[in-house]
Structures are given as C-alpha cells and as structure tokens.
Design a protein around this motif. Structure first.
Motif, PDB file in Angstrom:
ATOM      1  N   VAL A  98      21.541  37.974  39.724  1.00 13.94           N
ATOM      2  CA  VAL A  98      21.806  38.947  38.670  1.00 13.94           C
ATOM      3  C   VAL A  98      22.127  38.187  37.382  1.00 13.94           C
ATOM      4  O   VAL A  98      22.850  37.181  37.398  1.00 13.94           O
ATOM      5  N   LEU A  99      21.533  38.640  36.284  1.00 15.26           N
ATOM      6  CA  LEU A  99      21.779  38.038  34.982  1.00 15.26           C
ATOM      7  C   LEU A  99      23.220  38.304  34.574  1.00 15.26           C
ATOM      8  O   LEU A  99      23.673  39.451  34.601  1.00 15.26           O
ATOM      9  N   THR A 100      23.944  37.253  34.199  1.00 18.82           N
ATOM     10  CA  THR A 100      25.345  37.422  33.788  1.00 18.82           C
ATOM     11  C   THR A 100      25.561  37.112  32.312  1.00 18.82           C
ATOM     12  O   THR A 100      26.503  37.614  31.704  1.00 18.82           O
ATOM     13  N   GLU A 101      24.694  36.270  31.764  1.00 20.56           N
ATOM     14  CA  GLU A 101      24.791  35.915  30.343  1.00 20.56           C
ATOM     15  C   GLU A 101      23.473  35.285  29.916  1.00 20.56           C
ATOM     16  O   GLU A 101      22.646  34.918  30.749  1.00 20.56           O
ATOM     17  N   PHE A 102      23.293  35.181  28.598  1.00 15.24           N
ATOM     18  CA  PHE A 102      22.086  34.546  28.078  1.00 15.24           C
ATOM     19  C   PHE A 102      22.339  34.020  26.682  1.00 15.24           C
ATOM     20  O   PHE A 102      23.285  34.421  26.004  1.00 15.24           O
ATOM     21  N   PHE A 103      21.496  33.091  26.295  1.00 14.75           N
ATOM     22  CA  PHE A 103      21.542  32.491  24.967  1.00 14.75           C
ATOM     23  C   PHE A 103      20.258  32.887  24.260  1.00 14.75           C
ATOM     24  O   PHE A 103      19.163  32.596  24.747  1.00 14.75           O
ATOM     25  N   ARG A 104      20.415  33.583  23.148  1.00 14.51           N
ATOM     26  CA  ARG A 104      19.277  34.042  22.358  1.00 14.51           C
ATOM     27  C   ARG A 104      19.377  33.379  20.997  1.00 14.51           C
ATOM     28  O   ARG A 104      20.331  33.637  20.258  1.00 14.51           O
ATOM     29  N   LYS A 105      18.415  32.530  20.703  1.00 13.24           N
ATOM     30  CA  LYS A 105      18.489  31.679  19.516  1.00 13.24           C
ATOM     31  C   LYS A 105      19.804  30.914  19.588  1.00 13.24           C
ATOM     32  O   LYS A 105      20.054  30.222  20.563  1.00 13.24           O
ATOM     33  N   ASP A 106      20.687  31.063  18.606  1.00 16.37           N
ATOM     34  CA  ASP A 106      21.953  30.322  18.605  1.00 16.37           C
ATOM     35  C   ASP A 106      23.136  31.157  19.084  1.00 16.37           C
ATOM     36  O   ASP A 106      24.276  30.721  18.972  1.00 16.37           O
ATOM     37  N   LYS A 107      22.865  32.366  19.611  1.00 16.05           N
ATOM     38  CA  LYS A 107      23.960  33.245  20.023  1.00 16.05           C
ATOM     39  C   LYS A 107      24.079  33.323  21.536  1.00 16.05           C
ATOM     40  O   LYS A 107      23.086  33.270  22.250  1.00 16.05           O
ATOM     41  N   HIS A 108      25.318  33.476  21.986  1.00 15.55           N
ATOM     42  CA  HIS A 108      25.635  33.566  23.408  1.00 15.55           C
ATOM     43  C   HIS A 108      26.085  34.996  23.706  1.00 15.55           C
ATOM     44  O   HIS A 108      26.968  35.519  23.041  1.00 15.55           O
ATOM     45  N   TYR A 109      25.468  35.622  24.689  1.00 15.91           N
ATOM     46  CA  TYR A 109      25.775  37.007  25.048  1.00 15.91           C
ATOM     47  C   TYR A 109      26.216  37.080  26.511  1.00 15.91           C
ATOM     48  O   TYR A 109      25.605  36.445  27.369  1.00 15.91           O
ATOM     49  N   PHE A 110      27.216  37.884  26.767  1.00 18.40           N
ATOM     50  CA  PHE A 110      27.636  38.184  28.129  1.00 18.40           C
ATOM     51  C   PHE A 110      27.145  39.586  28.479  1.00 18.40           C
ATOM     52  O   PHE A 110      27.201  40.492  27.645  1.00 18.40           O
ATOM     53  N   CYS A 111      26.696  39.764  29.697  1.00 13.90           N
ATOM     54  CA  CYS A 111      26.149  41.054  30.123  1.00 13.90           C
ATOM     55  C   CYS A 111      27.230  42.101  30.367  1.00 13.90           C
ATOM     56  O   CYS A 111      26.920  43.230  30.737  1.00 13.90           O
ATOM     57  N   THR A 112      28.469  41.746  30.136  1.00 13.18           N
ATOM     58  CA  THR A 112      29.580  42.700  30.242  1.00 13.18           C
ATOM     59  C   THR A 112      30.045  43.160  28.854  1.00 13.18           C
ATOM     60  O   THR A 112      30.882  44.054  28.751  1.00 13.18           O
TER      61      THR A 112
END
Length: 155
Positions: A98-112
């Motif tokens: 299950v995806l928990t987080e990702f890095f898009r360009k220079d930003k870090h995102y949490f799936c919560t």
C-alpha cells in the motif's frame, strides 16, 4: 536491490526484507498525482484490509500495478487508476503493498495528509465528468479524421 547472487529482487521480496519499497513510478495510470519516471513512491507491506482511497500495489502478470481502492468488497477490492476509465476487481490475496507516501518533484506527501485525501476524493467524484470528456474528445477526433479522409487530405 539485489540478492546474494546479484539477481534483482522483486518488490515483494524488498518489502519482506526491508519493510518498505522506495522507487520510481512507471506508467501513466496514476496521473496527475504520479508522473512516469519522475516521482518516487514509498510502499509498505499490506498488514490488513485496505480502505477506500488507499492505493494498492499488486501484480498483473509480470507488471506491478498501483491503483486506488474505490470500494472494499467481500474478498477483494474495486479499484481504478486515477487516470483510467475502467474498473478492476482484484482479490484480497493479490494485494501485497500500500502506498504510504510519495515524492512529487521536490515535495514530500503522506497519504494520510488531509490535503492529499481531499485530492483523492475529488479524483473519484469527478470521474464521470472526466470520462465524458475523454469519450467526447475521442469522438471529435474520429469525426475530424473521417472528414479529412473524405476530402482526401488524410489516408
């Protein structure tokens, strides 16, 4: 990551050994959230039932697929990629991450994160209107091709 023999490990093996997989995305099914070969995902092993809006990792043949859970159902899930227009039914046992987080360009995102969850909800809610415009665009393109062919401009 490789094993002792230098063979590349499968994502399932990395999850079992490391407790998470970090790597690039491949494909366009999760656009606009994840861009092909640009963004980095963090996937953790599935530890229980997934819920609506979770992004499941499973295999389809030799390919890995990362798609959003639209609805948990008895024995599995109804899923679809954010950039896809058909539903899939997958079995519970086929999902291993299950995806928990990702890095898009220079930003870090949490799936919560609340902002992310609003995005995911919007992608589901706007599906019908997006699908309508995708079909309309295809019909218009087909119509234009017929006209050009009829005029001898295109074969």
């Amino acid at each position: 990551m490789s094993n002792a023999n230098g063979e590349k490990l499968k994502i399932e093996e990395v999850l079992a050994l490391e407790g998470k997989y970090v790597g690039p995305t491949v494909g366009v099914s999760m656009l606009p959230m994840l861009k092909n070969r640009r963004d980095t995902i963090v996937v953790k092993p599935k530890t229980g039932r997934l819920k609506r809006l979770d992004v499941a990792l499973y295999r389809r043949g030799n390919d890995y697929v990362l798609h959003r859970v639209l609805e948990p159902i008895d024995g599995g899930y109804i899923i679809r990629g954010d950039n896809c227009y058909s539903l899939e039914k997958i079995h519970e046992d086929d999902v291993f991450g299950v995806l928990t987080e990702f890095f898009r360009k220079d930003k870090h995102y949490f799936c919560t994160d609340k902002k992310y969850l609003r995005y995911a909800e919007r992608r589901i809610k706007t599906y019908k209107i997006r699908a309508f415009f995708v079909r309309l665009k295809a019909k218009v393109k087909g119509f234009i091709k017929k006209i050009l062919k009829g005029l001898g401009i295109r074969k």
